[in-house]
Write a protein that holds these residues in place. Sequence first.
Motif, mmCIF file in Angstrom:
data_model
loop_
_atom_site.group_PDB
_atom_site.id
_atom_site.type_symbol
_atom_site.label_atom_id
_atom_site.label_comp_id
_atom_site.label_asym_id
_atom_site.label_seq_id
_atom_site.Cartn_x
_atom_site.Cartn_y
_atom_site.Cartn_z
ATOM 1 N N PRO A 133 0.809 -1.222 0.000
ATOM 2 C CA PRO A 133 0.000 0.000 0.000
ATOM 3 C C PRO A 133 0.841 1.271 0.000
ATOM 4 O O PRO A 133 0.389 2.315 -0.453
ATOM 5 C CB PRO A 133 -0.828 -0.118 1.273
ATOM 6 N N SER A 134 2.064 1.202 0.529
ATOM 7 C CA SER A 134 2.941 2.374 0.488
ATOM 8 C C SER A 134 3.626 2.447 -0.864
ATOM 9 O O SER A 134 3.793 1.434 -1.543
ATOM 10 C CB SER A 134 3.988 2.283 1.603
ATOM 11 N N PHE A 135 4.033 3.671 -1.276
ATOM 12 C CA PHE A 135 4.747 3.781 -2.548
ATOM 13 C C PHE A 135 6.207 3.409 -2.336
ATOM 14 O O PHE A 135 6.813 3.720 -1.313
ATOM 15 C CB PHE A 135 4.591 5.177 -3.164
ATOM 16 N N MET A 136 6.781 2.697 -3.317
ATOM 17 C CA MET A 136 8.154 2.222 -3.219
ATOM 18 C C MET A 136 8.849 2.370 -4.558
ATOM 19 O O MET A 136 8.230 2.196 -5.615
ATOM 20 C CB MET A 136 8.204 0.746 -2.798
ATOM 21 N N ALA A 137 10.145 2.676 -4.507
ATOM 22 C CA ALA A 137 10.957 2.770 -5.713
ATOM 23 C C ALA A 137 12.401 2.462 -5.362
ATOM 24 O O ALA A 137 12.848 2.725 -4.244
ATOM 25 C CB ALA A 137 10.837 4.150 -6.349
ATOM 26 N N ILE A 138 13.127 1.896 -6.326
ATOM 27 C CA ILE A 138 14.557 1.636 -6.187
ATOM 28 C C ILE A 138 15.272 2.299 -7.348
ATOM 29 O O ILE A 138 14.907 2.092 -8.515
ATOM 30 C CB ILE A 138 14.864 0.134 -6.156
ATOM 31 N N GLU A 235 10.613 4.731 0.177
ATOM 32 C CA GLU A 235 9.313 4.191 0.588
ATOM 33 C C GLU A 235 8.584 5.211 1.430
ATOM 34 O O GLU A 235 9.196 5.934 2.220
ATOM 35 C CB GLU A 235 9.542 2.911 1.383
ATOM 36 N N GLY A 236 7.271 5.307 1.242
ATOM 37 C CA GLY A 236 6.521 6.256 2.050
ATOM 38 C C GLY A 236 5.038 6.245 1.773
ATOM 39 O O GLY A 236 4.516 5.366 1.082
ATOM 40 N N TYR A 237 4.365 7.254 2.311
ATOM 41 C CA TYR A 237 2.919 7.381 2.187
ATOM 42 C C TYR A 237 2.570 8.817 1.797
ATOM 43 O O TYR A 237 3.245 9.768 2.202
ATOM 44 C CB TYR A 237 2.222 7.053 3.511
ATOM 45 N N ASP A 238 1.517 8.943 1.026
ATOM 46 C CA ASP A 238 0.947 10.249 0.726
ATOM 47 C C ASP A 238 0.037 10.616 1.892
ATOM 48 O O ASP A 238 -0.999 9.977 2.116
ATOM 49 C CB ASP A 238 0.159 10.171 -0.592
ATOM 50 N N VAL A 239 0.444 11.618 2.666
ATOM 51 C CA VAL A 239 -0.319 12.024 3.852
ATOM 52 C C VAL A 239 -0.969 13.387 3.645
ATOM 53 O O VAL A 239 -1.212 14.113 4.608
ATOM 54 C CB VAL A 239 0.589 12.033 5.103
ATOM 55 N N THR A 240 -1.226 13.710 2.385
ATOM 56 C CA THR A 240 -1.791 15.020 2.079
ATOM 57 C C THR A 240 -3.093 15.257 2.833
ATOM 58 O O THR A 240 -3.299 16.315 3.446
ATOM 59 C CB THR A 240 -2.022 15.149 0.565
ATOM 60 N N GLU A 241 -3.979 14.265 2.804
ATOM 61 C CA GLU A 241 -5.267 14.429 3.475
ATOM 62 C C GLU A 241 -5.084 14.653 4.970
ATOM 63 O O GLU A 241 -5.803 15.455 5.581
ATOM 64 C CB GLU A 241 -6.147 13.207 3.207
ATOM 65 N N GLN A 242 -4.145 13.939 5.567
ATOM 66 C CA GLN A 242 -3.912 14.101 7.004
ATOM 67 C C GLN A 242 -3.412 15.512 7.323
ATOM 68 O O GLN A 242 -3.879 16.148 8.279
ATOM 69 C CB GLN A 242 -2.878 13.074 7.471
ATOM 70 N N VAL A 243 -2.478 16.018 6.520
ATOM 71 C CA VAL A 243 -1.943 17.361 6.745
ATOM 72 C C VAL A 243 -3.036 18.408 6.576
ATOM 73 O O VAL A 243 -3.174 19.340 7.380
ATOM 74 C CB VAL A 243 -0.769 17.640 5.787
ATOM 75 N N GLN A 244 -3.815 18.268 5.520
ATOM 76 C CA GLN A 244 -4.887 19.223 5.280
ATOM 77 C C GLN A 244 -5.909 19.195 6.416
ATOM 78 O O GLN A 244 -6.447 20.241 6.813
ATOM 79 C CB GLN A 244 -5.555 18.909 3.942
#
Length: 510
Positions: A133-138, A235-244
Motif C-alpha cells: 500500500p505504500s509507494f516504493m521505488a529503487i 518508501e513512504g505514504y501520501d499524507v496530504t489528506e492528514q496534513v490538510q
Amino acid sequence: MLNAKQAMFVAWGPELAFLYNDEYAPIFGVRHPGALGRPFAEVWADIWGQIGPIVEQTLSGQASWFEDLLIPMERHGRREDAWFSFSYTPIRDESGQVAGMFCAAVETTGKVLAERRAMAERERLQQLFQQAPSFMAIVRGPDHVFELVNSSYQQLIGHREVLGMQAREALPELVEQGFIELLDEVYRTGKAFIANAIPISLQQVPSGAAEQRFLNFVYQPITDASGHVTGIFGEGYDVTEQVQAEQALRESEEFNRRILESSSDCIKVLDTNGRLQFMSAGGMEVMEVDDFGAIQGCDWRSFWYGPEHPKAREAVETALAGGMARFQGPTPTFKGTLKWWDVAVTPITGPDGKVEKILSISRDISDLKKIEEALRKSEARHRAIIEATPECVKLVAADGKVLEMNPAGLAMLEIADPAMLKGASVLDVIAPEFRQEWRANHARVCNGESLSWEFDIIGLKGTRRHMETHAVPLTMPDGSTAHLGVTRDISARKRAEEHQKLLINELNHG
C-alpha cells in the motif's frame, strides 16, 4: 576411476557392463551393490528411454556434456525428479574401435531445487513489492536510474514511464525542489533521510499541472557486500489528506465538522439498539460502501463474524453502560476486501447524562498486521522493514532493557548515537505518569499477550509526544520472551480528538 572423489562409471563390452566407484553408489540408492557388473540398459531400465539415445551417440564416437539435466528415476522405491551434470565419453580398444564409455557425473538436484525456491521467493517478494500500500521505488547508481517502482508509486507520479531513466529526467519537477540533491546526499554519505509531511509538487496527471502533495518517506541507502552504496530505496505514504485535516482543525470549528466527514477513519453513529445511523464519507470509502442508504438501520454488530462478533456485542453493552470499549479484529469490507481494524466504541450522552447514541471509530490497521506477519516470516524482510518504516519499531527484554530500535524510533527519542541505548531501560523515556501502566502492559506482553495502548514519551531534548503502540510477544533464541512493539506518534491525532471531544460535548449540552 576407483580412487576419484567424483561419481564415475565405465560401461564396457558388448553389453556395456556397468562398473562404478564408491562416489557413484549414492546415486543408485537401493540398487547398490546389485547393479555392479550388470548391463547398462538393465541397470537403468526405468530411464533408458531418455538416456538410451545419448548412449548410442557416445558409442558412435561422439562425446557429450549435459548441465542440470532432469532425469526422473526410481532409486529409493519410488519415482523422483533428479538433476545431473555429466559427460559421456567414448572409450576405444586396441584396434581404435569404441568398446565402451566413461561418465563423470555430479548430482545437482539440491542446487536446482534451491535455485527454484530462490526464484519463487524472489517472485513472491516482487509481488509483495508491487502490491504494497505504500509507494516504493529503487534507483541505482550515482545518476539515480529507476530500477523498480510499485503500483502505488506509479499512481503517485501520474503513471509516467520512468524505468531505466534518470530521476532528474523522469521527474523534472523534482530538480528545483531539491529532491535530487537529497538523493545525491544519501548516495554520497550512506545515511538515510527521513521526511515527515514534506511538501512536494508532482504532476499526477499526464501533461497536467503540478499538484502539491505532502509525503512521509524515507530514502534508505542500498549497499553491496563491501559496504559501498549502489542505490537508494525510497518508501513512504501520501499524507496530504492528514496534513490538510490538521490545518483545517487549527483554523476553525467549521473545519472540525468537515474533518469528521473526510477522515480516513470509519466514523459511525449507532442508536441505542446498535443500529447504524451515520457513517462518515471517509468511512464509506475505507469500508467500500457505495450507497449508505442500503445499510442504514442495519445492526452494526452483524458486520462482525466469528470470534469478533462477541467483542462487538460486548463493546455496545459497555458503551450503553457509559464506558468505553476497544478491540481489534478482522472483518471484510462491503465489497469483500478483508481488513484488520482497531475499533473504539464510546457513548454519546444527552443533557441529562443518559446515553442517547453510540460513537464507533474504526481504523484500518491492515498495514500494521502485514508488518507483523512479515516480521514473523523472514528475518531478512524483518530487518529491511524495521530500517525503512517511519514508525518506531523496538525490541524490549523482559527486564525492560532496550535490545533493538530502528532509526525512526531513535529520531522520536531524539537519540543521535544508537550506542546510547546499550543497557538503557525503556522506562527512562516514558513520561512518569504512564510508567506504572507501561510496566504492567509490558509484563502482560512478555507473558504471551498481544496488546495495544497509548502513552507519552519525553525525548532526550525534552520533546513530549503522545504515542500509540501495538506489542506482541517474541520468543528469543535463549528461550526468553521479549516485547516487540510498533509505535507511532499520534500527537496530532490526539489533538484532533480533543477538538472532536469538545465539539461533541457542545452538541451534547446544546
